[in-house]
Design an enzyme around this catalytic site. Structure first.
Site, short mmCIF file in Angstrom:
data_model
loop_
_atom_site.label_atom_id
_atom_site.label_comp_id
_atom_site.label_asym_id
_atom_site.label_seq_id
_atom_site.Cartn_x
_atom_site.Cartn_y
_atom_site.Cartn_z
N ASP A 110 -9.32 54.99 -13.39
CA ASP A 110 -10.16 55.77 -12.62
C ASP A 110 -11.35 56.11 -13.55
O ASP A 110 -11.18 56.20 -14.76
CB ASP A 110 -9.48 57.35 -12.52
CG ASP A 110 -8.62 57.29 -11.37
OD1 ASP A 110 -8.24 56.39 -10.77
OD2 ASP A 110 -7.77 58.24 -11.44
N ARG A 127 -3.88 61.65 -18.24
CA ARG A 127 -4.28 61.02 -19.47
C ARG A 127 -5.90 61.32 -19.39
O ARG A 127 -6.56 60.15 -19.47
CB ARG A 127 -3.77 59.63 -19.55
CG ARG A 127 -2.50 59.47 -19.83
CD ARG A 127 -1.96 57.87 -19.92
NE ARG A 127 -0.69 57.89 -20.36
CZ ARG A 127 0.35 57.36 -19.29
NH1 ARG A 127 0.02 57.09 -18.26
NH2 ARG A 127 1.53 57.30 -19.63
N GLU A 128 -6.35 62.13 -19.02
CA GLU A 128 -7.69 62.33 -18.74
C GLU A 128 -8.63 62.59 -20.15
O GLU A 128 -8.29 63.09 -21.07
CB GLU A 128 -8.11 63.78 -18.04
CG GLU A 128 -7.24 63.92 -16.65
CD GLU A 128 -5.92 64.51 -16.75
OE1 GLU A 128 -5.37 64.72 -17.86
OE2 GLU A 128 -5.35 64.89 -15.64
N GLY A 184 -15.67 73.81 -12.79
CA GLY A 184 -14.25 74.40 -12.25
C GLY A 184 -14.17 74.87 -11.03
O GLY A 184 -13.40 75.75 -10.53
N GLU A 196 -2.72 53.20 -11.75
CA GLU A 196 -4.16 53.69 -11.33
C GLU A 196 -5.18 53.56 -12.73
O GLU A 196 -4.54 54.18 -13.64
CB GLU A 196 -4.18 54.85 -10.75
CG GLU A 196 -5.49 55.00 -9.94
CD GLU A 196 -5.43 56.58 -8.98
OE1 GLU A 196 -6.54 57.36 -9.14
OE2 GLU A 196 -4.47 56.76 -8.40
N GLU A 212 -14.17 58.56 -12.22
CA GLU A 212 -14.52 59.82 -11.23
C GLU A 212 -16.09 60.45 -11.79
O GLU A 212 -15.99 60.72 -13.04
CB GLU A 212 -13.77 60.72 -11.03
CG GLU A 212 -12.48 60.32 -10.36
CD GLU A 212 -11.57 61.37 -9.80
OE1 GLU A 212 -11.46 61.56 -8.52
OE2 GLU A 212 -11.13 61.96 -10.68
#
Length: 276
Positions: A97, A123-124, A193, A95, A99
Site C-alpha cells: 500500500d 505493518r504501517e 485522526g 497487499e 495511501e
C-alpha cells in the site's frame, strides 16, 4: 523447494510493460468521476459529496517494478484519501500500500505505507512528504521481487520490507496482485485522526495520473519466461548509497513506525523489527 517454486514462477509468466490507461485499466466504481484523457495518456479521479472513484489494472502481476506518476488533490484536501496499491483477493490476501492522507492547505501530506501477507497487515509506516505533491507529478514506485518490497518516491527508497520467511515472517510471493487506485472520503480518520472533516465546498477534489509503467511478470501459462536475468529489478536490493538515502528519509520525515510502537505490541515487537 524454494528454488523449484521460483523456476515454476518464471516458466509461467511474461514481462509486461504498459503505458496507456485506457488499454491497461478498468474503471471499477464512481461513474462519471473517473476520466481517461489525451487518448489514455492521462487519467483523473474526482471526489464530491455524491461519490469518489477507483480503477484497477486488467492484468495481475507476480513480482515486478511498478511506477505511477500522481499529482495529488491540491488545496484543502482534508478528509480525502488517495490510495494506490497492489492487492490480491480473498481473506488471506497480500497487499502493498501507498495511501496519501489529505491535509489542510499549507500542511504537508501524510504518506501511509503498509504490507499485508496472507491476510496479516499491521505493518504501517508513515511519512511527511518533503515536497508539495500537488504542484507537479511525482513518481511512486513499488519494487517487488522474491527478497524485497521496496517503496520509492521519485527514485528515493523510503522503506524496504525484506523476505524474512526464515524467521517465520510471511512474505507476499504466491498470489498475483492487481494494481488499484481510488479517491474517497475518509474524514472519520484520515486527517488528524478524524478531527478535521472534509469541506465539501472545496469539491470536486481531483487526483491526476500519468506515465504508468509495469516492468513486471504477468501469470500466463505457455507464454515467454519471466526473464529474471534480463530485468534488473528481479535481484535488486539497496546499495550503500540507497541505504543512506532511505535512512535520511526515515530520520527526517518518518512520523510513525510500527516497529517503534511498543505499546501496540505488549507481547513483543514483530520479529522483522529486530532486523536492521
Amino acid at each position: 523447494m524454494a528454488l523449484r517454486f521460483l523456476l515454476l514462477v518464471c516458466s509461467m509468466v511474461a514481462i509486461a510493460s504498459a503505458a496507456n490507461f485506457h488499454q491497461d485499466f478498468d474503471i471499477t466504481w464512481g461513474e462519471g468521476h473517473a476520466k481517461f484523457l489525451n487518448n489514455g495518456q492521462f487519467l483523473t479521479l474526482s471526489l464530491d459529496k455524491a461519490s469518489g472513484a477507483g480503477f484497477q489494472s486488467k492484468d495481475e502481476y507476480l513480482f515486478g517494478k511498478i511506477d505511477m506518476q500522481i499529482k495529488l488533490v491540491p488545496g484543502n484536501s482534508a478528509g480525502t484519501v488517495t490510495a494506490y496499491y497492489l492487492s490480491s483477493e480473498g481473506p488471506a490476501h497480500d497487499e502493498i500500500d501507498f495511501e496519501f492522507l489529505g491535509n489542510l492547505s499549507g500542511d504537508p501530506y501524510t504518506l501511509h505505507t503498509n504490507v499485508y501477507a496472507q491476510g496479516k497487515g499491521n505493518r504501517e509506516m508513515q511519512f511527511k512528504l518533503w515536497f508539495d505533491p500537488t504542484k507537479h507529478f511525482h513518481t511512486y514506485s513499488i519494487l517487488w521481487n522474491p527478497k524485497h518490497i521496496i517503496f520509492m518516491v521519485d527514485g528515493t527508497p523510503i522503506r524496504d520490507f525484506k523476505n524474512l520467511e526464515s524467521r517465520g515472517v510471511a512474505f507476499p510471493k504466491n498470489q498475483p496482485m492487481r494494481i488499484y487506485s481510488s479517491l474517497w472520503n475518509a474524514d472519520d480518520w484520515a486527517t488528524r485522526g478524524g478531527l478535521v472533516k472534509t469541506d465539501w465546498a472545496k469539491a470536486p477534489f481531483v487526483a491526476s495520473y500519468r506515465n504508468f509503467n509495469a516492468d513486471a511478470c504477468v501469470p500466463a501459462s505457455g507464454r515467454s519466461r519471466c526473464g529474471s536475468a534480463k530485468s534488473g529489478w528481479w535481484n535488486q536490493e539497496l546499495d550503500s548509497a540507497s541505504h543512506a538515502r532511505m535512512r535520511w528519509v526515515q530520520k527526517n520525515h518518518m512520523i510513525y513506525n510500527y516497529c517503534n510502537d511498543v505499546k501496540r505490541f505488549p507481547q513483543g515487537l514483530p520479529p522483522e523489527c529486530s532486523v536492521a
